[in-house]
Design a protein around this motif. Structure first.
Motif, short mmCIF file in Angstrom:
data_model
loop_
_atom_site.label_atom_id
_atom_site.label_comp_id
_atom_site.label_asym_id
_atom_site.label_seq_id
_atom_site.Cartn_x
_atom_site.Cartn_y
_atom_site.Cartn_z
N TYR A 89 0.81 -1.22 0.00
CA TYR A 89 0.00 0.00 0.00
C TYR A 89 0.84 1.26 0.00
N ARG A 93 3.45 5.36 -3.54
CA ARG A 93 3.46 6.68 -2.91
C ARG A 93 4.90 7.05 -2.61
N ARG A 98 11.87 9.27 7.44
CA ARG A 98 11.91 9.87 8.77
C ARG A 98 13.20 9.43 9.46
N ASP B 342 -8.35 7.20 -1.91
CA ASP B 342 -7.45 8.33 -1.74
C ASP B 342 -8.19 9.66 -1.74
N LEU B 367 -6.03 10.42 3.17
CA LEU B 367 -6.50 9.24 2.46
C LEU B 367 -6.78 8.10 3.43
N ASN B 369 -6.54 4.36 4.22
CA ASN B 369 -5.63 3.31 3.80
C ASN B 369 -6.22 1.91 3.94
N PHE B 385 -4.54 8.14 6.91
CA PHE B 385 -3.26 8.82 7.12
C PHE B 385 -3.42 10.11 7.92
N TYR B 411 -1.65 2.74 9.60
CA TYR B 411 -1.49 1.91 8.42
C TYR B 411 -2.51 0.78 8.31
N LYS B 427 2.44 4.43 11.71
CA LYS B 427 3.81 4.81 11.34
C LYS B 427 4.58 5.28 12.56
#
Lengths: 278, 478
Positions: A89, A93, A98, B342, B367, B369, B385, B411, B427
């Protein structure tokens, strides 16, 4: 008529020489040999420059040949396994990478305890007190009464104003709960025009700049007095609010304050630029 | 009757007229007079009696989409509902078993040499597999929490793994476009690779076991724009579903035998599986379709296995049990499909009935996910996100609550088997467990050193597995 035009005029009237095109072709074919003879013969700086240009041409030619050869052999899949694996996914993109802050918080805490700092600008030009402060005179001036006093007793008293007040000529940071002392007692004046609350902080690894709020002044290299006053000069360590960066410690706590070092002279630029200490 | 009326007028705040209805709106019995000191436990008894349940089943009660947790009197007082109108109380059956929330990391198992891209428990909850960027698939022993087998053979990152609903096969798809199948008992490749896709594999989904047992067919979607149906016993591609103009991002095999594919060309196509013909095209999204979810997805994934942990001897028995479970789950309504995109919105479709969406779910600021229906189909969760997870009603699509707490894009999400807890990985390297009843954070699970790419809750509810960029697999338990 200009010199070259005579040739053109002759060509227009009588056409080209009978052997013109053959001679032209052969002369162009000889250029290759002439160039290589020149390359072998030439000396000194001229030779070096020519050799460099010639090598660049050779490399370009090799690349174009390789490119043409590539298209003739088709390969279905790219065989190399790249680093930085991401799930399906995220594949289409482009995400910013980071930098890992997590192990560094522990290192930072240790350094804080030791009192040592590994900063981007270890040495700064010292700022003299006369540069930092401007003398502000206060009180009534004695020379105003000069015309009243009789001419015999002319005491040329210089305007003995009181000169114990100082105005800071550099950028300062005062906290949100700051209130001035009564004007009679305040020794240091921090003008509102030179007060800043935000700084442009650059993350050294991500190479992007954020506009973050200053929480406080940690240390000014010119002295503890300036630290307590809140003066911001080049090399000062400030603490900024990084909650918008979304950093998390290994324990799961959200990091909201980090140190940064000022990299410009804010009084000259009108803004505070700093680099984050990670 | 007169006596009752007088009673009602005199003691006005003593009883209220209630009508119990099931989630689809059908009333259960006639309206009843209930005293106002009645609360959920008493209502539960009444429902159990009226339904003639042999064993006492737990129920949750909702009045106009708000859960009833206190006595009727306090509810009436707070909301100032008039006692003259009939009060409709919707009862919803809840799972018999209760899953305990995980709160500690029981093991951090290293083994992969690159980021872990996907983790998946087998449908019976006994095996755990993970695919990673180091081109291997690893099988882990849950009893000792150590690595068991390392399956190598892929040429590039392993992007997706999928267990067959009967637990006999494990297939994995890679970035090179090849699919390999593995035997979970020995960890060896069980045949030749399935070649056919030209670009990377974005998703794999098996045919439900109630349609065919033992499991033979599965469908895979790829970036090259088509989805292929493969047969594991014939070891070749039987149908190629092409039609999408851009990459197909997700594929799901529905319980009624239709295949749903969502793509970057903003459309969702519905295919039939005997010949591979396109049945319907669902248009509406403004940008890429990222994720699809079916209301019966959990039942299709676990097949015949449920919390009773019964082992089945023959495929026919498994097929029957799976069919029974599927029918019970589906009820009378047709399957619902939700797509997250999205363009920050989701659509709720009923693909069997019409090609127009039933509802549009807006609210996210970034978006979407991952979307996932709860195992009982009542709720729908979406991870986005914009650092939030949103909870929606699974039947109507109405927004219920938003879970905020993550500081980075969320995620993936996973539900516990009793639909009471929701797990999200983000994330920002943390996992969070959210309680559906209170709409609040139940447990925060930090510990990963880097982004968490994939999470999975085992179907028996005991363990949670998570893997991410820091290359370790973490097992969480209570």
């Amino acid at each position: 008529m200009p010199q070259g035009d005579y040739i053109e005029l002759h060509r227009k009237r009588h056409g080209y020489r009978l052997d013109h095109f053959e001679r032209k072709r052969k002369k162009e074919a000889r250029v290759v040999h002439e160039r290589s003879a020149f390359a072998k013969r030439v000396l000194g700086i001229k030779g070096k420059m020519f050799a460099k240009k010639r090598y660049a041409e050779k490399a370009l030619m090799k690349k174009t040949i390789a490119m043409h050869e590539e298209s003739s052999s088709r390969r279905k899949v790219d065989d190399k396994v790249h680093d930085g694996a991401i799930p399906a996914y995220l594949l289409d993109r482009d995400t910013t990478t980071r930098a890992k802050v997590l192990s560094n918080t522990i290192k930072q805490k240790r350094k804080e305890k030791a009192g040592k700092w590994d900063v981007p600008l270890p040495k700064v030009r010292p700022v003299a007190e006369v540069e930092m402060f401007r003398v502000i005179r206060s009180g009534k001036r004695k020379c105003e009464h000069l015309n009243v006093v009789p001419l015999l007793i002319v005491e040329m008293v210089s305007s003995t104003a009181k000169q114990w007040k100082r105005m800071v000529t550099k950028v300062t940071f005062v906290g949100p709960g700051f209130t001035r002392k009564p004007p009679k007692y305040e020794r240091f004046i921090r003008p509102t025009g030179l007060r800043f609350t935000k700084a442009h902080v650059t993350h050294p690894e991500l190479k992007c700049t954020f506009n973050l709020e200053i929480i406080g002044i940690k240390k000014n290299p010119n002295g503890p007095m300036y630290t307590s006053l809140g003066v911001v000069t080049k090399g000062t360590i400030i603490e900024v609010n990084v909650s918008e960066l979304g950093l998390v410690t290994p324990a799961g706590k959200v990091v909201w304050g980090k140190y940064a070092q000022v990299t410009n002279n804010p009084e000259n630029d009108g803004c505070i630029n700093a680099v984050l200490l990670v | 009757m007169e006596v009752m009326d007088v009673e009602r007028e005199v003691s006005n705040n003593n009883s209220v007229m209630c009508l119990l209805t099931d989630p689809e709106g059908e009333p259960l019995g006639a309206p009843l007079y209930l005293p106002q000191n009645v609360g959920p436990p008493q209502l539960q008894e009444i429902v159990n009696k009226l339904l003639n349940n042999v064993e006492k089943m737990p129920y949750a009660f909702y009045i106009s989409d708000q859960e009833l947790v206190v006595q009727l009197s306090s509810y009436l007082q707070k909301n100032k509902v008039s006692v003259e109108k009939v009060l409709r109380i919707v009862y919803q059956p809840q799972a018999l078993f209760r899953i305990r929330p995980v709160n500690r990391c029981s093991a951090t198992i290293a083994g992969h040499t690159e980021a872990v891209l996907s983790v998946s428990f087998s449908p019976d909850g006994r095996h755990l597999a993970s695919g990673s960027g180091d081109t291997t698939v690893r099988l882990w022993d849950l009893g000792t929490q150590t690595p068991m087998f390392t399956c190598s053979g892929h040429k590039n990152w392993v992007l997706c793994i999928s267990w067959s609903p009967d637990g006999q096969h494990l297939v994995s798809g890679s970035k090179a476009g090849e699919i390999l199948s593995w035997d979970p008992q020995t960890g060896k490749q069980s045949g030749s690779p399935f070649l056919g896709h030209k670009k990377w594999i974005t998703g794999i989904s098996w045919e439900p076991v109630h349609l065919q047992a033992p499991c033979r067919r599965f469908v895979s979607s790829s970036k090259d724009g088509d989805a292929r149906v493969w047969d594991i016993s014939l070891r070749k591609c039987v149908i190629c579903l092409s039609g999408h103009t851009l990459a197909v991002t997700c594929v799901k095999w529905g319980g009624d035998g239709m295949i749903y594919t969502g793509s970057q060309d903003c459309t969702i196509k519905v295919w039939e599986t005997t010949q591979g013909k396109l049945i319907r095209e669902l248009k509406g999204h403004g940008h890429w379709v990222n994720s699809l979810a079916l209301s019966t997805e959990y039942v299709l994934r676990t097949g015949a296995f449920d919390h009773t942990r019964k082992a089945y001897s023959s495929p026919a028995e498994m097929k029957e049990a799976a069919l029974a479970r599927y029918n019970k789950m589906k009820g009378n309504a047709s399957e619902r499909l939700v797509s997250g995109s999205d363009d920050f919105t989701m659509f709720l479709w009923e693909p069997a009935s019409s090609k127009h969406p039933k509802a549009r779910l807006t609210g996210h600021q970034q978006l979407v996910n991952h979307v996932y229906f709860s195992p009982d189909g009542q709720w729908l969760a979406s991870a986005s996100f914009d650092k939030s997870v949103k909870l929606w009603n699974g039947i109507t699509g109405k927004f219920i609550a938003s879970f905020r707490g993550h500081v980075g894009p969320v995620y993936q999400i996973s539900w516990s088997a009793d639909s009471r807890l929701l797990l999200s990985g983000s994330k920002d390297s943390t996992l969070k467990v959210w309680d559906i009843r209170t709409h609040k954070l139940k447990q925060d699970l930090p510990g990963h050193a880097d982004e968490v790419f994939s999470v999975d809750w085992s179907p028996d509810g005991e363990k949670v597995a998570s893997g991410g960029k820091d290359r370790v697999l973490k097992l969480w338990m209570n």
